[in-house]
Design an enzyme around this catalytic site. Structure first.
Site, PDB file in Angstrom:
ATOM      1  N   LYS A 172       0.877  -1.167   0.000  1.00 25.82           N
ATOM      2  CA  LYS A 172       0.000   0.000   0.000  1.00 25.82           C
ATOM      3  C   LYS A 172       0.914   1.217   0.000  1.00 25.82           C
ATOM      4  O   LYS A 172       1.647   1.459   0.959  1.00 25.82           O
ATOM      5  CB  LYS A 172      -0.917   0.018   1.220  1.00 25.82           C
ATOM      6  CG  LYS A 172      -1.856   1.225   1.230  1.00 25.82           C
ATOM      7  CD  LYS A 172      -2.639   1.325   2.530  1.00 25.82           C
ATOM      8  CE  LYS A 172      -3.487   2.598   2.524  1.00 25.82           C
ATOM      9  NZ  LYS A 172      -4.102   2.852   3.846  1.00 25.82           N
ATOM     10  N   ASN A 204     -10.083   1.513   9.759  1.00 23.01           N
ATOM     11  CA  ASN A 204      -9.223   1.243  10.909  1.00 23.01           C
ATOM     12  C   ASN A 204      -9.681   2.031  12.142  1.00 23.01           C
ATOM     13  O   ASN A 204     -10.156   1.468  13.120  1.00 23.01           O
ATOM     14  CB  ASN A 204      -7.778   1.552  10.566  1.00 23.01           C
ATOM     15  CG  ASN A 204      -6.805   1.245  11.701  1.00 23.01           C
ATOM     16  OD1 ASN A 204      -5.649   1.620  11.647  1.00 23.01           O
ATOM     17  ND2 ASN A 204      -7.235   0.551  12.738  1.00 23.01           N
ATOM     18  N   THR A 205      -9.560   3.350  12.087  1.00 18.83           N
ATOM     19  CA  THR A 205      -9.826   4.186  13.259  1.00 18.83           C
ATOM     20  C   THR A 205     -11.227   3.977  13.824  1.00 18.83           C
ATOM     21  O   THR A 205     -11.404   3.882  15.048  1.00 18.83           O
ATOM     22  CB  THR A 205      -9.624   5.673  12.909  1.00 18.83           C
ATOM     23  OG1 THR A 205      -8.266   5.882  12.527  1.00 18.83           O
ATOM     24  CG2 THR A 205      -9.946   6.562  14.099  1.00 18.83           C
ATOM     25  N   ALA A 238      -9.747   5.717   4.244  1.00 20.54           N
ATOM     26  CA  ALA A 238      -9.534   6.873   5.129  1.00 20.54           C
ATOM     27  C   ALA A 238     -10.797   7.698   5.342  1.00 20.54           C
ATOM     28  O   ALA A 238     -11.484   8.069   4.390  1.00 20.54           O
ATOM     29  CB  ALA A 238      -8.424   7.784   4.607  1.00 20.54           C
ATOM     30  N   GLY A 239     -11.093   7.958   6.600  1.00 18.17           N
ATOM     31  CA  GLY A 239     -12.170   8.865   6.968  1.00 18.17           C
ATOM     32  C   GLY A 239     -13.529   8.240   7.182  1.00 18.17           C
ATOM     33  O   GLY A 239     -14.449   8.919   7.635  1.00 18.17           O
ATOM     34  N   GLY A 255      -8.242   9.080   9.715  1.00 20.28           N
ATOM     35  CA  GLY A 255      -8.606   9.094  11.121  1.00 20.28           C
ATOM     36  C   GLY A 255      -9.614  10.141  11.530  1.00 20.28           C
ATOM     37  O   GLY A 255      -9.913  10.289  12.720  1.00 20.28           O
TER      38      GLY A 255
END
Length: 254
Positions: free
Chosen positions: A95, A204-205, A182-183, A156
């Protein structure tokens, strides 16, 4: 079934390894998510001990590992990190992440494109993390990237699909898988990304920082499945006018 390069995935939810309070909790959450691909930063691995507490259990689980170049500030550093990952982890998947700005972590499009070309020429399976820029994503396809990973909003941030307009264009034009990355902060946002036609999402976050990461991982797994099923079923057209679902005047003539 999602196919990237020569690898097939049943799950369209990809996950990460950061921000969990413990390695055990991370592993349990990943298992609950049913994810078959997990990304991890090379800079977080303890390569000196020969037995990293995160890496070894993931390798034993059979989950596909996607090392990332997070922390790289330019193409040269990213290529070095990718080559290190290939040597240490015995994988040519990477990645590609290049974000020189430590505050907002915005990906550098110029350095990313340069690194992607170099890595593709070296035989890597490259999944670049980029702005939701349709032109850039086409260029990355042209140099040989196996998929593109446009951001939904800053890493995040849990802001959701702030780039939705551009994600739609990327999905429409792409001839390689599109992984929204992301986000994404809620399962409903993951569902919406899949309803747009994204091939997968990476979360993830939102999982790791939740009160119950294991339960949240299950929620995201179900959300992604639902969004994909809805996309395949064919969503109804949006209209600015009301459309009646049954005759309004026919009964008057009976």
């Amino acid at each position: 079934m999602l196919k990237i390069a020569e690898h097939e995935f049943n799950s369209r939810l990809f996950t990460g390894t950061g921000k969990f309070s413990s390695a055990n909790l991370m592993l349990e959450a990943i298992q609950a998510s049913q994810s078959q691909l997990v990304t991890m930063a090379m800079k977080r691995l303890d390569l000196s001990s020969g037995s990293d507490e995160i890496l070894l259990p993931l390798q034993q689980s059979g989950i596909k590992l996607l090392p990332n170049t997070s922390g790289a500030r330019n193409a040269k550093e990213a290529v070095f990190a990718a080559e290190l990952a290939r040597e240490v982890l015995n994988t040519n998947w990477v990645k590609l992440e290049i974000h020189p700005d430590p505050k907002y972590l915005m990906p550098d499009p110029i350095e990313t494109l340069a690194a992607a070309k170099t890595l593709c020429d070296k035989g890597f399976v490259v999944l670049p993390y980029v702005h939701a820029d349709p032109v850039l994503c086409r260029r990355l396809e042209e140099v040989g990237c196996a998929a593109v990973m446009p951001l939904a909003s800053p890493i995040g941030s849990n802001q959701g699909l702030a780039t939705e307009t551009f994600l739609k264009i990327i999905i429409e034009q792409a001839s390689v898988p599109v992984v929204v990355d992301a986000g994404i902060g809620t399962p409903s946002q993951a569902t919406h990304a899949m309803e747009l036609g994204a091939d997968a999402v990476l979360v993830n976050t939102a999982i790791a920082s939740s009160r119950d990461p294991i339960a949240m991982a299950r929620c995201f797994s179900q959300a992604v499945e639902t969004g994909r099923a809805a996309y395949r079923a064919g969503l109804g057209q949006v209209s600015v006018r009301a459309e009646h679902t049954s005759p309004l005047t026919g009964f008057l003539n009976e």
